[in-house]
Design a protein around this motif. Structure first.
Motif, PDB file in Angstrom:
ATOM      1  N   GLY A  35       0.836  -1.186   0.000  1.00  0.00           N
ATOM      2  CA  GLY A  35       0.000   0.000   0.000  1.00  0.00           C
ATOM      3  C   GLY A  35       0.872   1.236   0.000  1.00  0.00           C
ATOM      4  O   GLY A  35       1.870   1.299   0.736  1.00  0.00           O
ATOM      5  N   THR A  36       0.519   2.227  -0.823  1.00  0.00           N
ATOM      6  CA  THR A  36       1.344   3.417  -0.964  1.00  0.00           C
ATOM      7  C   THR A  36       0.534   4.661  -0.624  1.00  0.00           C
ATOM      8  O   THR A  36      -0.567   4.853  -1.141  1.00  0.00           O
ATOM      9  CB  THR A  36       1.891   3.542  -2.395  1.00  0.00           C
ATOM     10  OG1 THR A  36       2.590   2.338  -2.742  1.00  0.00           O
ATOM     11  CG2 THR A  36       2.842   4.723  -2.510  1.00  0.00           C
ATOM     12  N   ASP A  58       7.499   1.956   7.545  1.00  0.00           N
ATOM     13  CA  ASP A  58       8.659   2.776   7.893  1.00  0.00           C
ATOM     14  C   ASP A  58       8.562   3.211   9.348  1.00  0.00           C
ATOM     15  O   ASP A  58       7.752   2.694  10.115  1.00  0.00           O
ATOM     16  CB  ASP A  58       8.776   3.973   6.945  1.00  0.00           C
ATOM     17  CG  ASP A  58       7.648   4.973   7.149  1.00  0.00           C
ATOM     18  OD1 ASP A  58       6.710   4.672   7.913  1.00  0.00           O
ATOM     19  OD2 ASP A  58       7.707   6.056   6.549  1.00  0.00           O
ATOM     20  N   SER A  59       9.340   4.184   9.749  1.00  0.00           N
ATOM     21  CA  SER A  59       9.409   4.564  11.163  1.00  0.00           C
ATOM     22  C   SER A  59       8.320   5.541  11.590  1.00  0.00           C
ATOM     23  O   SER A  59       8.222   5.879  12.767  1.00  0.00           O
ATOM     24  CB  SER A  59      10.780   5.185  11.466  1.00  0.00           C
ATOM     25  OG  SER A  59      10.986   6.338  10.663  1.00  0.00           O
ATOM     26  N   VAL A  60       7.474   6.007  10.642  1.00  0.00           N
ATOM     27  CA  VAL A  60       6.487   7.018  11.021  1.00  0.00           C
ATOM     28  C   VAL A  60       5.072   6.723  10.533  1.00  0.00           C
ATOM     29  O   VAL A  60       4.113   7.300  11.041  1.00  0.00           O
ATOM     30  CB  VAL A  60       6.902   8.418  10.498  1.00  0.00           C
ATOM     31  CG1 VAL A  60       8.179   8.880  11.180  1.00  0.00           C
ATOM     32  CG2 VAL A  60       7.049   8.426   8.989  1.00  0.00           C
ATOM     33  N   ASP A 105       4.065   8.460  -1.221  1.00  0.00           N
ATOM     34  CA  ASP A 105       4.873   7.351  -1.741  1.00  0.00           C
ATOM     35  C   ASP A 105       5.592   6.562  -0.647  1.00  0.00           C
ATOM     36  O   ASP A 105       6.611   5.922  -0.893  1.00  0.00           O
ATOM     37  CB  ASP A 105       5.905   7.858  -2.765  1.00  0.00           C
ATOM     38  CG  ASP A 105       5.254   8.590  -3.924  1.00  0.00           C
ATOM     39  OD1 ASP A 105       4.113   8.218  -4.284  1.00  0.00           O
ATOM     40  OD2 ASP A 105       5.859   9.540  -4.443  1.00  0.00           O
ATOM     41  N   VAL A 106       5.062   6.609   0.587  1.00  0.00           N
ATOM     42  CA  VAL A 106       5.563   5.724   1.639  1.00  0.00           C
ATOM     43  C   VAL A 106       4.818   4.401   1.528  1.00  0.00           C
ATOM     44  O   VAL A 106       3.609   4.374   1.331  1.00  0.00           O
ATOM     45  CB  VAL A 106       5.348   6.338   3.030  1.00  0.00           C
ATOM     46  CG1 VAL A 106       5.700   5.339   4.126  1.00  0.00           C
ATOM     47  CG2 VAL A 106       6.198   7.600   3.168  1.00  0.00           C
TER      48      VAL A 106
END
Length: 461
Positions: free
Chosen positions: A65-66, A94-96, A209-210
């Motif tokens: 998922g982005t 990711d970290s957030v 785009d994460v």
């Protein structure tokens, strides 16, 4: 083909003995042979997106998922609904980037234009570290955060693959994060719904785009007792209790779920000796032939309230009539019938004749301001025998009625329109009807079996 899990008797004995001796708090069932895939690893067949515009794709056996800036929460949901199951999956973010796994969730036309709502097992990579906690998406918020569970908070692996085990069986939801017990909740608000993966909204300035990834999504829906794992955690019970966020917001229990404390008969100094029953955390007015306050009579709070919010779960029987009244003056009517006050009507609209009566069209249907204002006709009432939630908000004479999380009417006490409606209603001869600065809150005896629970209040100082 369905697969079954077998283990040799000696191995099983060793596992049990070690669990008892070592006091293991992790999930002992390490084999997954009994689970079947809910994601085929190749494409998104059997899934669909709901909500925002974040994207989902499949690569290398993973769902990715982005995030997309300035779009609401986006969910990838199963086409099918599920009730009881054990679900296991891996996830990585990711970290957030906050995310989550929805279970027993729904997107219904009557609920806020199809907004996804239901239980969410949180994915929280922030310093708060509440991954595995149980959140109630677009309803009650946090049911079981990890504030008192440091072991689960430490179990999350940043920027790496993590594993969830989620058990939803009956009214019990249990979670594990990387084999560490995380959440344990007993709650019966929703028994069935889809499973979904969330890409959280990131706002206008969020980083697009994460990627959030999921893989090895497997579950079982049969023989759950055989595979269910005990949790050493103390369960969070929501029945007649305040949730984590309700406590923070200043809510209080208006009924303790066990006694008559804080309540009395509307025309009595004490609680009625007949006509009402407290059993298994449920307060019920008993059937007595459909008459208004002819058995135990109405009950009211001992305290009076002005600016407030009240929430009450109620369950009706076929053809039942009752109500929740507020700004009640128990001195107004000492004779026959119910005490006088503004009323959130409780009714079986399909079977009770009152639904077609009233001084104003539709003003005696469920959720309406009785005899004055009709509730939104698109309102949703759960079927007979299921719990519904009434929510009344009164702040500085602005009043709202909500039913099952959706606002169904609003009005201003004392306004010209309000006074006109009163002058055309059955209340026209009662002095200053609906204009008290403060009053009691009342549960009505109308001679039909109606049950109440989770009675809560929030007051404004």
């Amino acid at each position: 083909m369905k697969r079954h899990f077998f283990t040799s008797l000696p191995t099983f004995k060793i596992i049990v003995v070690l669990s008892i001796v070592l006091g293991s708090t992790s999930c002992e069932d390490t084999s997954k042979d009994h689970l079947t895939p809910i994601f085929n690893g190749e494409n998104l067949d059997g899934w669909h997106t709901i909500g925002g515009e974040a994207t989902y794709k499949v690569e290398n056996g993973e769902i990715i998922g982005t995030t997309v800036a300035n779009t609401p929460n986006t969910f990838l949901a199963t086409d099918s609904n599920y009730s009881d199951f054990i679900l296991e999956l891996d996830f990585k973010t990711d970290s957030v980037s906050n995310s989550g796994v929805q279970i027993r969730s729904n997107s219904l036309p009557w609920y806020r234009d199809g907004m996804v709502h239901g239980y969410q097992v949180e994915i929280d990579p922030s310093k708060r570290a509440w991954s595995g906690g149980l959140y109630d998406e677009k309803r009650r918020k946090w049911l079981n955060p990890l504030v008192d569970n440091p072991a689960a908070q430490k179990a999350y692996k940043p920027n790496d693959w993590n594993h969830f085990r989620i058990e939803a069986i009956g009214d019990t939801i249990k979670t594990w994060l990387n084999k560490v017990p995380a959440a344990y909740v007993i709650d019966d608000m929703t028994a069935e719904g889809f499973i979904a993966l969330q890409v959280h909204s990131i706002g206008k300035n969020g980083k697009p785009d994460v990627e959030i990834k999921w893989r090895n999504i497997e579950f079982i829906t049969e023989n759950l007792a055989q595979y269910s794992t005990p949790s050493p955690l103390t369960p969070v019970v929501t029945k007649n209790q305040l949730t984590y966020d309700e406590k923070k917001a200043g809510w209080e229990m208006l009924w303790d779920g066990e006694t008559t404390k804080g309540w009395r008969g509307a025309k009595l100094e004490t609680f009625p000796e007949k006509g009402w029953e407290i059993k298994d955390g449920v307060l019920s007015v008993l059937a007595s032939g459909g008459g208004e306050s002819t058995a135990g009579g109405d009950i009211v709070t001992e305290k009076m309230y002005d600016n407030f919010e009240v929430k009450v779960d109620f369950k009706i029987t076929e053809g039942a009539n009752s109500g929740i009244k507020y700004y009640v003056d128990t001195e107004l009517n000492k004779g026959e019938g119910s005490s006088i006050g503004l009323e959130f009507q409780i009714l079986d609209d399909e079977r009770h004749p009152d639904a077609k009566l009233g001084s104003h069209e539709g003003s005696r249907t469920v959720g309406s301001l009785y005899d004055l204002i009709q509730a939104d006709t698109s309102k949703h009432m759960h079927p007979i025998g299921e719990w519904n939630t009434a929510h009344i908000v009164s702040k500085n004479n602005q009043v709202e009625h909500w039913l099952n999380g959706v606002k169904i009417l609003e009005y201003e006490r004392g306004s010209e329109d309000f006074l006109q409606l009163v002058s055309e209603s059955k209340y026209k001869d009662w002095p200053n009807f609906g204009l008290l600065e403060k009053g009691n809150i009342l549960l009505q005896d109308h001679g039909d079996l109606v049950s109440f629970r989770n009675i809560k209040i929030k007051t404004e100082n």
